[in-house]
Design an enzyme around this catalytic site. Structure first.
Site, PDB file in Angstrom:
ATOM      1  N   TYR A  72      30.635  63.403  33.730  1.00 45.34           N
ATOM      2  CA  TYR A  72      30.516  61.989  34.121  1.00 45.34           C
ATOM      3  C   TYR A  72      31.097  61.080  33.039  1.00 45.34           C
ATOM      4  CZ  TYR A  72      28.673  57.728  36.142  1.00 45.34           C
ATOM      5  OH  TYR A  72      28.567  56.483  36.709  1.00 45.34           O
ATOM      6  N   PHE A 124      53.437  42.273  45.592  1.00 48.93           N
ATOM      7  CA  PHE A 124      53.089  43.222  46.655  1.00 48.93           C
ATOM      8  C   PHE A 124      51.895  42.673  47.450  1.00 48.93           C
ATOM      9  CE2 PHE A 124      50.848  47.021  48.277  1.00 48.93           C
ATOM     10  CZ  PHE A 124      51.826  47.415  49.157  1.00 48.93           C
ATOM     11  N   ASP A 125      51.734  43.091  48.706  1.00 56.40           N
ATOM     12  CA  ASP A 125      50.710  42.453  49.547  1.00 56.40           C
ATOM     13  C   ASP A 125      49.281  42.556  49.017  1.00 56.40           C
ATOM     14  OD1 ASP A 125      51.718  44.898  50.396  1.00 56.40           O
ATOM     15  OD2 ASP A 125      50.909  44.756  52.406  1.00 56.40           O
ATOM     16  N   ASP A 214      53.313  44.935  37.214  1.00 56.47           N
ATOM     17  CA  ASP A 214      52.820  45.789  38.290  1.00 56.47           C
ATOM     18  C   ASP A 214      53.778  46.976  38.290  1.00 56.47           C
ATOM     19  OD1 ASP A 214      52.424  47.148  40.625  1.00 56.47           O
ATOM     20  OD2 ASP A 214      52.324  45.386  41.911  1.00 56.47           O
ATOM     21  N   ALA A 216      53.878  50.243  39.535  1.00 56.73           N
ATOM     22  CA  ALA A 216      53.813  51.384  40.457  1.00 56.73           C
ATOM     23  C   ALA A 216      55.055  52.280  40.366  1.00 56.73           C
ATOM     24  CB  ALA A 216      53.620  50.878  41.882  1.00 56.73           C
ATOM     25  N   LYS A 257      52.443  56.438  43.183  1.00 58.27           N
ATOM     26  CA  LYS A 257      53.904  56.409  43.290  1.00 58.27           C
ATOM     27  C   LYS A 257      54.485  57.228  42.128  1.00 58.27           C
ATOM     28  CE  LYS A 257      52.675  52.669  45.782  1.00 58.27           C
ATOM     29  NZ  LYS A 257      51.273  52.268  45.955  1.00 58.27           N
ATOM     30  N   HIS A 449      49.015  43.607  59.693  1.00 54.20           N
ATOM     31  CA  HIS A 449      49.920  44.671  60.146  1.00 54.20           C
ATOM     32  C   HIS A 449      49.250  46.038  60.259  1.00 54.20           C
ATOM     33  CE1 HIS A 449      50.037  44.822  55.793  1.00 54.20           C
ATOM     34  NE2 HIS A 449      50.592  46.001  55.824  1.00 54.20           N
TER      35      HIS A 449
END
Ligand code: F0G
Length: 459
Positions: A72, A124-125, A214, A216, A257, A449
């Site tokens: 843990y 990004f969304d 960001d 990714a 990614k 979407h």
């Protein structure tokens, strides 16, 4: 004779996929309300919905899975991951999270307040969602080049330094940080140059603002810097990666990614105050600080994946495949966001389906047609994904309307690419007969979407 290019890996395990008939697909897509997110994956032949969490792990990563420490607190897997991130990025503080949007949630809980403005390049969304959800504004400062899909420039993902400077002058104190997405997913997997990252840093320093990447697809971004930017030809991907992150204060990462794991993410930063401020939110939302929503085995696989995917050969194999698909589309004259991006090709749907009015969602229509043609699932990055304007509730038709074909890492072969291109060509050849698109019968207020229900419009 020169030897041709070939992949930098061989295949050790396979997963069967299945073709279907057009009649079957007609039925399945209807049941899915013409929304490919509602399809069963087993009813998809080639799945290009996303490159996120869909990559194939290497034998070394699987070996790492077996050695995961599931304690843990204080698991060796965490320290291995932390050491790898520190070495690759130079960031001292690491907070693991279960995926990229969770990293955004944890860090933005500390940094973003109501009324703030966060400038960046095509957020990004989920990034936008985590900003707008806190009643702040995500301000897009991407270069105008990105809007012209046929313009061939090497770094279409760049931030426009003039737009950024104007934003900082206008909003001053309301700006908690600048966020740069590398590569720029929404603009077509387009890279950001090192020079542009330096320009952003200079503007940020002038106004005393921090910068977050960001990240990714940071490794793909580094690959493009190496292959497209002068002065970087002889640097390794790892050297370029270090140099990029020197220009930021911290990063959010979707490890699904460029980490080539099925689930995972993290925050890394050089700022102790951010670490101290955000860590409580990690415990609250994700888990204790040495696992943050990940299993020990996943952290092990991620540490190995990050190291592997910052090697040139691996990235070259990947980008080569995306470029191969692009070359076939060129042959068939199918318009996409040029030049080919890192993780995907983005088809310019209104340029293909010229008879489908924007109110009938051309990119969504093309997505459906490609599925019907060959069971290939892409996804719409266009007018449906853009949602409605939060104030006027009108559809936002201002941006691009694209069909994204995202290529999972190390999963499909070039033969699959040939099938994708041929299927698109068949749709392209009958484009004059496609005169109607879809209409919405049900939609959610935000991020519609994923769950939107549609029906086909007929004469
Ligand atoms: N940032 C970028 C640039 C992304 O592309 C994504 C996810 C995220 C953040 C969020 O990460 O999914 O791990 O929570 N993009 C996926 C896609 C979903 O299909 O492009 P996540």
């Amino acid at each position: 004779m020169n030897l041709p290019f070939a992949e930098s890996w061989k295949i050790k395990m396979v997963e069967p996929i299945r073709r279907s008939t057009r009649e079957e697909r007609e039925q399945w897509i209807k049941e899915a309300h013409y929304n490919v997110f509602q399809l069963k994956a087993e009813n998809v032949y080639i799945d290009l919905l996303t490159d996120s969490g869909t990559g194939a792990m290497s034998d070394r990563q699987w070996a790492g899975v077996m050695l995961g420490d599931e304690s843990y607190a204080g698991a060796t897997s965490f320290f291995k991951l932390k050491e790898t991130i520190q070495r690759l990025t130079g960031f001292e503080y690491v907070i693991p999270t279960h995926q990229g949007r969770a990293a955004e949630n944890v860090l933005f809980s500390y940094l973003v307040k109501e009324g703030d403005v966060v400038p960046g390049n095509s957020h990004f969304d989920t990034t936008k969602g985590h900003i707008e959800g806190r009643k702040a504004v995500a301000l897009d400062c991407t270069v105008d080049d990105a809007k012209d899909t046929q313009l061939e420039v090497p770094f279409k993902g760049n931030v426009d330094p003039k737009k950024l400077e104007a934003a900082l002058e206008k909003y001053g104190d309301k700006v908690p940080f600048i966020i740069v997405t590398i590569t720029n997913n929404t603009a077509g997997g387009q890279p950001v140059s090192m020079q542009n990252l330096r320009e952003v840093r200079a503007v940020a320093d002038k106004f005393g603002k921090p910068v977050i990447f960001d990240s990714a697809r940071f490794a793909e971004n580094a690959y493009f810097i190496k292959t497209r930017e002068k002065g970087y030809e002889n640097k390794t991907i790892k050297e370029i990666t270090r140099e990029m992150f020197e220009l930021a204060d911290g990063m959010t990462m979707s490890a699904k990614k460029d980490g080539i794991v099925n689930m995972g993410g993290f925050i890394a930063t050089r700022r102790q105050d951010w670490y101290e401020g955000a860590k409580g939110y990690c415990v609250q939302f994700e888990g204790y600080l040495t696992y943050g929503g990940m299993n020990g085995r996943d952290m092990n696989a991620l540490a190995i994946g990050l190291d592997e995917n910052t090697e040139f050969d691996n990235l070259q194999t990947r980008i080569h495949q995306v470029e191969y698909l692009a070359s076939l589309l060129d042959e068939y004259h199918i318009p996409y966001q040029r030049p080919a991006g890192g993780h995907a090709l983005f088809i310019d749907a209104p340029k293909v389906l010229t008879h489908v009015p924007k109110e009938e969602f051309p990119a969504q229509t093309l997505t459906i047609e490609l599925y019907l043609e060959a069971g290939i699932r892409g996804c719409e990055i266009g007018y449906l994904l853009a949602d409605r304007d939060p104030v006027t509730r009108e559809n936002r038709f201002g941006g691009l309307d694209l069909l994204r074909l995202a290529i999972p890492r190390r999963v499909y072969t070039d033969n699959h690419m040939a099938v994708i291109a041929a299927a698109l060509k068949n749709v392209y050849d009958r484009r004059e007969q496609i005169t109607h698109g879809v209409r919405i019968t049900w939609e959610a207020a935000l991020m519609r979407h994923f769950t939107v229900q549609l029906e086909r419009i007929t004469d």
